[in-house]
Design a protein around this motif. Structure first.
Motif, short mmCIF file in Angstrom:
data_model
loop_
_atom_site.label_atom_id
_atom_site.label_comp_id
_atom_site.label_asym_id
_atom_site.label_seq_id
_atom_site.Cartn_x
_atom_site.Cartn_y
_atom_site.Cartn_z
N VAL A 177 0.85 -1.18 0.00
CA VAL A 177 0.00 0.00 0.00
C VAL A 177 0.89 1.24 0.00
CG1 VAL A 177 -1.73 1.31 1.27
CG2 VAL A 177 -1.84 -1.19 1.23
N LEU A 178 0.69 2.12 -0.99
CA LEU A 178 1.44 3.37 -1.07
C LEU A 178 0.67 4.50 -0.40
CD1 LEU A 178 2.73 3.20 -4.74
CD2 LEU A 178 3.96 2.63 -2.65
N SER A 179 -0.62 4.63 -0.71
CA SER A 179 -1.41 5.70 -0.13
C SER A 179 -2.90 5.39 -0.27
CB SER A 179 -1.10 7.04 -0.80
OG SER A 179 -1.55 7.03 -2.14
N THR A 180 -3.69 6.07 0.55
CA THR A 180 -5.14 6.02 0.44
C THR A 180 -5.68 7.43 0.47
OG1 THR A 180 -5.43 5.81 2.83
CG2 THR A 180 -5.36 3.76 1.57
N ARG A 181 -6.77 7.64 -0.22
CA ARG A 181 -7.42 8.95 -0.25
C ARG A 181 -8.92 8.73 -0.16
NH1 ARG A 181 -5.88 13.48 -4.51
NH2 ARG A 181 -6.31 15.19 -3.09
N LYS A 182 -9.56 9.37 0.80
CA LYS A 182 -10.99 9.19 1.02
C LYS A 182 -11.78 9.61 -0.22
CE LYS A 182 -14.48 10.02 4.47
NZ LYS A 182 -14.75 8.91 5.30
N LEU A 183 -12.78 8.81 -0.55
CA LEU A 183 -13.61 9.07 -1.72
C LEU A 183 -15.05 8.76 -1.34
CD1 LEU A 183 -13.32 9.79 -4.76
CD2 LEU A 183 -13.34 7.35 -5.21
N GLY A 184 -15.83 9.76 -1.08
CA GLY A 184 -17.20 9.54 -0.62
C GLY A 184 -17.22 9.24 0.86
N SER B 62 -3.69 3.47 -3.75
CA SER B 62 -2.54 3.34 -4.63
C SER B 62 -1.69 2.20 -4.09
CB SER B 62 -1.70 4.61 -4.63
OG SER B 62 -2.10 5.46 -5.62
N VAL B 63 -1.36 1.27 -4.96
CA VAL B 63 -0.61 0.09 -4.54
C VAL B 63 0.50 -0.20 -5.55
CG1 VAL B 63 -2.18 -1.52 -5.70
CG2 VAL B 63 -0.90 -2.28 -3.74
N LEU B 64 1.63 -0.69 -5.06
CA LEU B 64 2.75 -1.07 -5.90
C LEU B 64 2.83 -2.59 -5.92
CD1 LEU B 64 5.24 -0.13 -7.54
CD2 LEU B 64 6.54 -0.30 -5.41
N THR B 65 2.69 -3.18 -7.11
CA THR B 65 2.73 -4.63 -7.24
C THR B 65 4.00 -5.06 -7.97
OG1 THR B 65 1.56 -4.68 -9.35
CG2 THR B 65 0.22 -4.74 -7.36
N ARG C 31 2.72 0.25 -10.36
CA ARG C 31 1.85 1.09 -9.54
C ARG C 31 0.46 1.16 -10.17
NH1 ARG C 31 0.37 6.52 -9.41
NH2 ARG C 31 0.04 7.31 -7.30
N HIS C 32 -0.55 0.90 -9.35
CA HIS C 32 -1.93 0.96 -9.82
C HIS C 32 -2.80 1.62 -8.77
CE1 HIS C 32 -2.53 -1.13 -13.64
NE2 HIS C 32 -1.42 -1.78 -13.33
N ALA C 33 -3.88 2.23 -9.22
CA ALA C 33 -4.86 2.84 -8.34
C ALA C 33 -6.17 2.10 -8.48
CB ALA C 33 -5.05 4.31 -8.70
N GLY C 34 -6.90 2.00 -7.38
CA GLY C 34 -8.18 1.31 -7.41
C GLY C 34 -9.12 1.84 -6.35
N LEU C 35 -10.37 1.51 -6.49
CA LEU C 35 -11.42 1.91 -5.57
C LEU C 35 -11.70 0.75 -4.62
CD1 LEU C 35 -13.66 3.97 -4.83
CD2 LEU C 35 -15.13 2.70 -6.37
N VAL C 36 -11.70 1.04 -3.31
CA VAL C 36 -12.02 0.04 -2.31
C VAL C 36 -13.28 0.50 -1.59
CG1 VAL C 36 -11.24 -1.20 -0.26
CG2 VAL C 36 -9.58 -0.50 -1.99
N ARG C 37 -14.37 -0.23 -1.80
CA ARG C 37 -15.64 0.12 -1.14
C ARG C 37 -15.64 -0.44 0.28
NH1 ARG C 37 -17.81 -0.69 -6.57
NH2 ARG C 37 -18.62 1.33 -7.23
N GLY C 38 -16.20 0.32 1.21
CA GLY C 38 -16.28 -0.12 2.59
C GLY C 38 -14.94 -0.07 3.31
N ALA C 39 -14.02 0.73 2.82
CA ALA C 39 -12.66 0.76 3.37
C ALA C 39 -12.56 1.50 4.69
CB ALA C 39 -11.72 1.39 2.36
N LEU D 240 -5.35 -1.15 5.38
CA LEU D 240 -5.00 -0.26 4.29
C LEU D 240 -4.05 0.87 4.70
CD1 LEU D 240 -8.47 -0.04 2.55
CD2 LEU D 240 -6.55 -1.52 1.99
N GLU D 241 -3.24 0.65 5.71
CA GLU D 241 -2.25 1.64 6.11
C GLU D 241 -1.03 1.56 5.18
OE1 GLU D 241 -1.19 1.16 10.18
OE2 GLU D 241 -3.19 1.68 10.88
N PRO D 242 -0.45 2.72 4.82
CA PRO D 242 0.72 2.71 3.93
C PRO D 242 1.84 1.83 4.48
CG PRO D 242 -0.13 4.92 4.17
CD PRO D 242 -0.88 4.07 5.16
N GLY D 243 2.43 1.04 3.57
CA GLY D 243 3.53 0.14 3.93
C GLY D 243 3.10 -1.29 4.15
#
Length: 67
Positions: free
Chosen positions: A9-16, A23-26, A31-39, A48-51
């Motif tokens: 996990v690189l970062s999270t940003r609240k959405l709604g 943002s995750v590094l695989t 590096r990819h970004a995705g939406l996590v519902r119920g996070a 979902l804490e960075p690192g």
């Protein structure tokens, strides 16, 4: 386009109210970004804490779309 991989996990940003943009590094897909519902629930907050290392499942119609 669907794939699964381990990532960091690189970062999270609240959405709604209860979702975040993650943002995750695989290893295989970079590096990819995705939406996590119920996070923002109590059970997901610590995960979902960075690192942290997580297992990622990404699904989108096109490679450029938010997974």
């Amino acid at each position: 386009m669907d794939w699964r991989d381990d990532g960091i996990v690189l970062s999270t940003r609240k959405l709604g109210e209860s979702s975040v943009r993650l943002s995750v590094l695989t290893r295989d897909y970079g590096r990819h970004a995705g939406l996590v519902r119920g996070a923002t629930s109590k059970s997901m907050r610590g995960t979902l804490e960075p690192g942290n290392e997580i297992r990622v499942g990404w699904s989108a119609r096109l490679a450029e779309h938010l997974g």
